[in-house]
Design an enzyme around this catalytic site. Structure first.
Site, PDB file in Angstrom:
ATOM      1  N   HIS A  76       0.809  -1.219   0.000  1.00 18.50           N
ATOM      2  CA  HIS A  76       0.000   0.000   0.000  1.00 18.50           C
ATOM      3  C   HIS A  76       0.844   1.273   0.000  1.00 18.50           C
ATOM      4  O   HIS A  76       0.531   2.231  -0.719  1.00 18.50           O
ATOM      5  CB  HIS A  76      -0.946   0.025   1.208  1.00 18.50           C
ATOM      6  CG  HIS A  76      -2.043  -0.974   1.107  1.00 18.50           C
ATOM      7  ND1 HIS A  76      -3.054  -0.884   0.186  1.00 18.50           N
ATOM      8  CD2 HIS A  76      -2.281  -2.106   1.818  1.00 18.50           C
ATOM      9  CE1 HIS A  76      -3.872  -1.900   0.324  1.00 18.50           C
ATOM     10  NE2 HIS A  76      -3.422  -2.669   1.309  1.00 18.50           N
TER      11      HIS A  76
ATOM     12  N   ASP B  23       0.664   3.935  -2.956  1.00 13.68           N
ATOM     13  CA  ASP B  23       0.276   5.334  -2.748  1.00 13.68           C
ATOM     14  C   ASP B  23       1.358   6.286  -3.239  1.00 13.68           C
ATOM     15  O   ASP B  23       1.053   7.310  -3.851  1.00 13.68           O
ATOM     16  CB  ASP B  23      -0.026   5.601  -1.273  1.00 13.68           C
ATOM     17  CG  ASP B  23      -1.345   5.009  -0.818  1.00 13.68           C
ATOM     18  OD1 ASP B  23      -2.174   4.668  -1.688  1.00 13.68           O
ATOM     19  OD2 ASP B  23      -1.545   4.885   0.403  1.00 13.68           O
TER      20      ASP B  23
ATOM     21  N   GLU C  91      -6.993   3.544  -9.112  1.00 13.32           N
ATOM     22  CA  GLU C  91      -5.781   4.036  -9.768  1.00 13.32           C
ATOM     23  C   GLU C  91      -6.113   4.826 -11.030  1.00 13.32           C
ATOM     24  O   GLU C  91      -5.265   5.016 -11.892  1.00 13.32           O
ATOM     25  CB  GLU C  91      -4.862   2.865 -10.105  1.00 13.32           C
ATOM     26  CG  GLU C  91      -5.510   1.883 -11.036  1.00 13.32           C
ATOM     27  CD  GLU C  91      -4.886   0.505 -11.003  1.00 13.32           C
ATOM     28  OE1 GLU C  91      -4.915  -0.154 -12.045  1.00 13.32           O
ATOM     29  OE2 GLU C  91      -4.378   0.107  -9.961  1.00 13.32           O
TER      30      GLU C  91
END
Length: 117
Positions: free
Chosen positions: A3, A7, A34
């Site tokens: 994650h 990010d 996304e």
């Protein structure tokens, strides 16, 4: 990559997209997951094509590794272009759906490219 790296990748892509569109009124926004949406008011389809190539090249220049990708070893983007004429009644949902269909076509055509609705 997890994650945190995911990010970080999305933030880098967002920054590259924002730098590639520089006119007042142009907007880059995360659309979900996304995906991003880029609104280019008062833009001809020819200019939108040029901006699409600039967006693709901006992300390509980041050279973010993506070893699990079937499209290449680096993060890439695919774009779907759709256009509406402001003088006509614009159905925003239909416009987004047209862009989404063009995006799907770009992804299935090899990715790291754009297609038009």
């Amino acid at each position: 990559y997890g994650h945190i790296e995911g990010d970080r990748c999305l933030q880098q892509v967002a920054d590259a997209l924002n730098k590639a569109v520089c006119r007042t009124g142009d907007l880059v926004a995360r659309f979900g997951g996304e995906e991003f949406i880029v609104l280019l008011p008062s833009t001809s389809i020819d200019d939108a094509r040029l901006i699409a190539m600039r967006l693709i090249n901006s992300v390509r220049e980041l050279a973010i590794p993506h070893k699990a990708s079937l499209a290449g070893n680096e993060v890439s983007i695919s774009l779907g272009l759709a256009q509406a004429v402001p003088q006509q009644r614009v159905d925003s949902i239909a416009l987004v759906n047209a862009a989404d269909q063009a995006l799907y076509k770009a992804k299935t055509s090899g990715r790291n490219r754009f297609c038009e609705s």
